[in-house]
Design a protein around this motif. Sequence first.
Motif, PDB file in Angstrom:
ATOM      1  N   VAL A 119       0.863  -1.187   0.000  1.00 15.09           N
ATOM      2  CA  VAL A 119       0.000   0.000   0.000  1.00 15.09           C
ATOM      3  C   VAL A 119       0.895   1.231   0.000  1.00 15.09           C
ATOM      4  CG1 VAL A 119      -1.958   1.164   1.068  1.00 15.09           C
ATOM      5  CG2 VAL A 119      -1.670  -1.309   1.365  1.00 15.09           C
ATOM      6  N   GLY A 157       5.017   5.306  -3.388  1.00 14.49           N
ATOM      7  CA  GLY A 157       6.121   6.274  -3.379  1.00 14.49           C
ATOM      8  C   GLY A 157       7.398   5.513  -3.717  1.00 14.49           C
ATOM      9  N   VAL A 158       8.541   6.158  -3.518  1.00 15.14           N
ATOM     10  CA  VAL A 158       9.802   5.511  -3.890  1.00 15.14           C
ATOM     11  C   VAL A 158       9.965   4.183  -3.144  1.00 15.14           C
ATOM     12  CG1 VAL A 158      11.158   6.921  -2.247  1.00 15.14           C
ATOM     13  CG2 VAL A 158      12.303   5.892  -4.181  1.00 15.14           C
ATOM     14  N   GLY A 174       7.557   2.011  -1.925  1.00 12.56           N
ATOM     15  CA  GLY A 174       6.665   0.968  -2.442  1.00 12.56           C
ATOM     16  C   GLY A 174       7.084   0.481  -3.815  1.00 12.56           C
ATOM     17  N   GLN A 211      -2.587   8.159  -5.994  1.00 12.42           N
ATOM     18  CA  GLN A 211      -2.441   9.231  -6.988  1.00 12.42           C
ATOM     19  C   GLN A 211      -2.492   8.684  -8.419  1.00 12.42           C
ATOM     20  OE1 GLN A 211      -1.976  12.536  -6.133  1.00 12.42           O
ATOM     21  NE2 GLN A 211      -2.028  12.041  -3.940  1.00 12.42           N
ATOM     22  N   PRO A 222       6.113  13.430  -1.371  1.00 12.72           N
ATOM     23  CA  PRO A 222       7.050  14.533  -1.121  1.00 12.72           C
ATOM     24  C   PRO A 222       8.214  14.470  -2.105  1.00 12.72           C
ATOM     25  CG  PRO A 222       7.249  12.851   0.574  1.00 12.72           C
ATOM     26  CD  PRO A 222       6.057  12.492  -0.252  1.00 12.72           C
ATOM     27  N   CYS A 252      15.495  15.832  -4.254  1.00 11.91           N
ATOM     28  CA  CYS A 252      16.360  16.404  -5.301  1.00 11.91           C
ATOM     29  C   CYS A 252      17.837  16.207  -4.983  1.00 11.91           C
ATOM     30  CB  CYS A 252      16.054  17.874  -5.519  1.00 11.91           C
ATOM     31  SG  CYS A 252      16.201  18.821  -4.017  1.00 11.91           S
ATOM     32  N   HIS A 253      18.150  15.718  -3.781  1.00 10.28           N
ATOM     33  CA  HIS A 253      19.545  15.456  -3.414  1.00 10.28           C
ATOM     34  C   HIS A 253      19.714  13.976  -3.124  1.00 10.28           C
ATOM     35  CE1 HIS A 253      18.628  19.575  -1.812  1.00 10.28           C
ATOM     36  NE2 HIS A 253      19.540  19.808  -2.730  1.00 10.28           N
ATOM     37  N   TRP A 261      19.326  14.581  -7.632  1.00 14.41           N
ATOM     38  CA  TRP A 261      18.499  13.392  -7.873  1.00 14.41           C
ATOM     39  C   TRP A 261      17.163  13.863  -8.421  1.00 14.41           C
ATOM     40  CZ3 TRP A 261      17.361   9.248  -3.543  1.00 14.41           C
ATOM     41  CH2 TRP A 261      17.122   8.010  -4.176  1.00 14.41           C
ATOM     42  N   VAL A 272      -6.560   2.822  -0.657  1.00 12.49           N
ATOM     43  CA  VAL A 272      -6.915   1.748   0.273  1.00 12.49           C
ATOM     44  C   VAL A 272      -7.652   2.385   1.454  1.00 12.49           C
ATOM     45  CG1 VAL A 272      -5.991   0.049   1.891  1.00 12.49           C
ATOM     46  CG2 VAL A 272      -5.036   0.230  -0.421  1.00 12.49           C
ATOM     47  N   GLY A 276       4.148   6.314   3.424  1.00 16.71           N
ATOM     48  CA  GLY A 276       4.830   7.574   3.719  1.00 16.71           C
ATOM     49  C   GLY A 276       4.310   8.178   5.014  1.00 16.71           C
ATOM     50  N   LYS A 294       1.528   8.795   5.857  1.00 10.38           N
ATOM     51  CA  LYS A 294       0.204   8.255   6.203  1.00 10.38           C
ATOM     52  C   LYS A 294       0.266   6.803   6.686  1.00 10.38           C
ATOM     53  CE  LYS A 294      -3.058  11.324   5.109  1.00 10.38           C
ATOM     54  NZ  LYS A 294      -4.072  11.695   6.115  1.00 10.38           N
ATOM     55  N   LYS A 345       7.219  20.185   4.539  1.00 14.69           N
ATOM     56  CA  LYS A 345       8.278  21.101   4.093  1.00 14.69           C
ATOM     57  C   LYS A 345       8.042  21.460   2.620  1.00 14.69           C
ATOM     58  CE  LYS A 345      11.688  18.312   4.926  1.00 14.69           C
ATOM     59  NZ  LYS A 345      13.004  17.721   4.886  1.00 14.69           N
ATOM     60  N   GLY A 349       5.604  18.656   0.404  1.00 21.33           N
ATOM     61  CA  GLY A 349       4.966  17.421   0.865  1.00 21.33           C
ATOM     62  C   GLY A 349       5.324  17.147   2.306  1.00 21.33           C
ATOM     63  N   ALA A 350       4.821  16.018   2.780  1.00 26.94           N
ATOM     64  CA  ALA A 350       5.084  15.650   4.175  1.00 26.94           C
ATOM     65  C   ALA A 350       5.814  14.328   4.200  1.00 26.94           C
ATOM     66  CB  ALA A 350       3.770  15.534   4.933  1.00 26.94           C
TER      67      ALA A 350
HETATM   68  C1  FAD Z   1      10.462  19.348   0.762  1.00 22.57           C
HETATM   69  C2  FAD Z   1      11.084  17.971   0.865  1.00 22.57           C
HETATM   70  C3  FAD Z   1      12.323  17.773   0.288  1.00 22.57           C
HETATM   71  C4  FAD Z   1      12.934  16.512   0.350  1.00 22.57           C
HETATM   72  N1  FAD Z   1      14.143  16.337  -0.239  1.00 22.57           N
HETATM   73  C5  FAD Z   1      14.720  15.120  -0.230  1.00 22.57           C
HETATM   74  C6  FAD Z   1      15.958  14.921  -0.910  1.00 22.57           C
HETATM   75  O1  FAD Z   1      16.518  15.844  -1.509  1.00 22.57           O
HETATM   76  N2  FAD Z   1      16.497  13.663  -0.899  1.00 22.57           N
HETATM   77  C7  FAD Z   1      15.881  12.613  -0.259  1.00 22.57           C
HETATM   78  O2  FAD Z   1      16.409  11.495  -0.309  1.00 22.57           O
HETATM   79  N3  FAD Z   1      14.708  12.782   0.389  1.00 22.57           N
HETATM   80  C8  FAD Z   1      14.115  14.007   0.418  1.00 22.57           C
HETATM   81  N4  FAD Z   1      12.915  14.172   1.055  1.00 22.57           N
HETATM   82  C9  FAD Z   1      12.305  13.012   1.713  1.00 22.57           C
HETATM   83  C10 FAD Z   1      11.640  12.098   0.678  1.00 22.57           C
HETATM   84  O3  FAD Z   1      10.728  12.837  -0.084  1.00 22.57           O
HETATM   85  C11 FAD Z   1      10.915  10.961   1.388  1.00 22.57           C
HETATM   86  O4  FAD Z   1      11.787  10.289   2.232  1.00 22.57           O
HETATM   87  C12 FAD Z   1      10.377   9.911   0.426  1.00 22.57           C
HETATM   88  O5  FAD Z   1       9.670  10.464  -0.630  1.00 22.57           O
HETATM   89  C13 FAD Z   1       9.475   8.954   1.196  1.00 22.57           C
HETATM   90  O6  FAD Z   1       9.077   7.946   0.310  1.00 22.57           O
HETATM   91  P1  FAD Z   1       7.940   6.900   0.727  1.00 22.57           P
HETATM   92  O7  FAD Z   1       7.790   6.000  -0.427  1.00 22.57           O
HETATM   93  O8  FAD Z   1       8.228   6.322   2.058  1.00 22.57           O
HETATM   94  O9  FAD Z   1       6.651   7.801   0.960  1.00 22.57           O
HETATM   95  P2  FAD Z   1       5.815   8.682  -0.059  1.00 22.57           P
HETATM   96  O10 FAD Z   1       6.649   9.214  -1.150  1.00 22.57           O
HETATM   97  O11 FAD Z   1       5.068   9.656   0.791  1.00 22.57           O
HETATM   98  O12 FAD Z   1       4.825   7.651  -0.714  1.00 22.57           O
HETATM   99  C14 FAD Z   1       3.709   7.170  -0.062  1.00 22.57           C
HETATM  100  C15 FAD Z   1       2.633   6.953  -1.104  1.00 22.57           C
HETATM  101  O13 FAD Z   1       1.540   6.278  -0.491  1.00 22.57           O
HETATM  102  C16 FAD Z   1       0.353   6.752  -1.067  1.00 22.57           C
HETATM  103  N5  FAD Z   1      -0.714   6.452  -0.122  1.00 22.57           N
HETATM  104  C17 FAD Z   1      -0.854   6.909   1.156  1.00 22.57           C
HETATM  105  N6  FAD Z   1      -1.956   6.413   1.703  1.00 22.57           N
HETATM  106  C18 FAD Z   1      -2.536   5.618   0.765  1.00 22.57           C
HETATM  107  C19 FAD Z   1      -3.713   4.825   0.740  1.00 22.57           C
HETATM  108  N7  FAD Z   1      -4.532   4.758   1.789  1.00 22.57           N
HETATM  109  N8  FAD Z   1      -3.992   4.137  -0.394  1.00 22.57           N
HETATM  110  C20 FAD Z   1      -3.184   4.188  -1.486  1.00 22.57           C
HETATM  111  N9  FAD Z   1      -2.065   4.934  -1.506  1.00 22.57           N
HETATM  112  C21 FAD Z   1      -1.745   5.634  -0.396  1.00 22.57           C
HETATM  113  C22 FAD Z   1       0.603   8.233  -1.272  1.00 22.57           C
HETATM  114  O14 FAD Z   1      -0.235   8.756  -2.280  1.00 22.57           O
HETATM  115  C23 FAD Z   1       2.078   8.258  -1.645  1.00 22.57           C
HETATM  116  O15 FAD Z   1       2.253   8.267  -3.049  1.00 22.57           O
HETATM  117  C24 FAD Z   1      12.280  15.434   1.023  1.00 22.57           C
HETATM  118  C25 FAD Z   1      11.025  15.628   1.612  1.00 22.57           C
HETATM  119  C26 FAD Z   1      10.416  16.888   1.532  1.00 22.57           C
HETATM  120  C27 FAD Z   1       9.080  17.073   2.174  1.00 22.57           C
END
Ligand code: FAD
Length: 477
Positions: free
Chosen positions: A10, A13-14, A16, A36, A43, A46-47, A183, A210, A244, A246, A265, A380-381
Amino acid sequence: MEKIYNIGIVGGGVSGVVIALELAEYGIESILFENQKSVVNGPPFCHLHAGGNLYPDISDVQCKVLMKQSIDMARLFPNSIDERPTFISIPKSEKYEVDKIKNRLDMLVEHYKGLIDEDPANEILGSPNEYYKSFTKENLIELAKQPTFKQPNSLNEWMSNAIKLIDYEKLKTPVFLVQEYGWNLFRLGAQAQLALTKTKKCNLKINTKVKSIKDVRNQNLDYNWEICTAEKVYKVNYLVNSCGFKTGDMDESLHLNTERLIEFKAAYIAKCPSLSGLIPELVFHGERGTPNGIAQLTPYCEDYYQIHGMTTDITLFKDGLVQSKVNEIQPEFNEAISQKLSHGWHKDEIKIRTENAIAFVTKFVPKFESATVGGPPLFGAQQIHGDDPKLRVGEVSFPSTSYARSEIIKASSALAVSNKIIKKIQEEEIIPLIHNKTNRNFLLERISKKEIDKLAGELAIQRGYPKALSKLVIERE
Ligand SMILES: Cc1cc2nc3c(=O)[nH]c(=O)nc-3n(C[C@H](O)[C@H](O)[C@H](O)COP(=O)(O)OP(=O)(O)OC[C@H]3O[C@@H](n4cnc5c(N)ncnc54)[C@H](O)[C@@H]3O)c2cc1C
């Protein structure tokens, strides 16, 4: 009979997508749900953080882990890596010491050499002897006299381009250039989406939220979980929560409590045609959260730049960091932040915050004064497990059998977390043991640069950003 999936993921993001792609590489079927329209749409990032040099306050251990994890991810998604260096400096007004920065860089050079000894293919940051270079004031004065280089080919040439724009009298010396690369999230998202769409081993369900999870482990069925969407209930053996910030929503559904922080942020997009020549990322360190918090200028193509300013007027927000409570498993942001996450930004606020960001960078890069708003913020968060907001290396937890919760803080941790989850799924005998695990993902390798260029551009436009943000400053062969 209704299909039973081995693994239900579920959140696309990067984290999953990397789990789904790694499973598919070994012939293991999964179903991936993303709320989405496209994957990697949460979120921004870029680095690459190959060394953690953007964080003067984190431990050497975290820097080393970030370097290793970044190299692993860069090997998986080379077409999303922007091979331009990063200028690291400390303003004279700040407490940080250049000697400490230098000692840490020396430690990282040794660590990088060790990673290359383990596997020569890890040499993706150039030669370890050129991982960084320090520049004295005299060096800077000399380099400032050189012409601007259209395509800088050495650290000296990069510094020559940068230093002509920077008011270096405000900085402690030496300053540094480090092979900390950029990145590109649009390119990573495009490559992942193309590979997931092409493989039969992953049922990718975009536009699918979900709603809840039902634990049926004690009901003597052929599966362990029911994943409920508005239309249908899906049966799976192993559940991966990669939602993420959530992740708490799924835990709430399962009545599992755990401590977590969530942080909102934003980074701002500016256009500035008056800066001539390619420049490295520019970093001016400062204490996060104070009015002098770190300032970062990230170059993109076609005169676009991205700005981070770690103050509450720019990247950080008042009440932007929220902690879970005993009776609130999924922390909630205030109304203003929730509105931004669900409906985007008001035009006036984009203008005010982007102009704050431009003024912040202008302190060190006077010519940036002429920059204008270049697009909506990247925002994003993100989640941070536990209660330490300074933590930069994410993890994974296994709160019960057949359940993994990804808790990455940096995108670079995605592969390490995926490896741990796959190991656990094998231990629980949900999937057979994988022999001959390699460091490559052939599904990703089969996607051409041309396909990535096209879809990355479309994703940038679809999300309201200039197409230029989907391109690399240093074009890859
Ligand atoms: C402003 C900012 C700058 C950043 N810069 C960097 C950087 O330069 N380098 C770096 O390495 N990291 C950076 N980060 C952190 C990075 O963005 C996160 O660590 C990373 O994106 C987290 O990935 P994830 O897959 O865990 O979560 P997410 O990317 O949040 O993915 C979670 C996904 O789950 C989906 N989702 C949630 N609930 C449900 C549901 N109920 N049903 C279906 N889908 C659902 C969401 O739509 C989302 O697409 C930054 C963060 C922010 C806020």
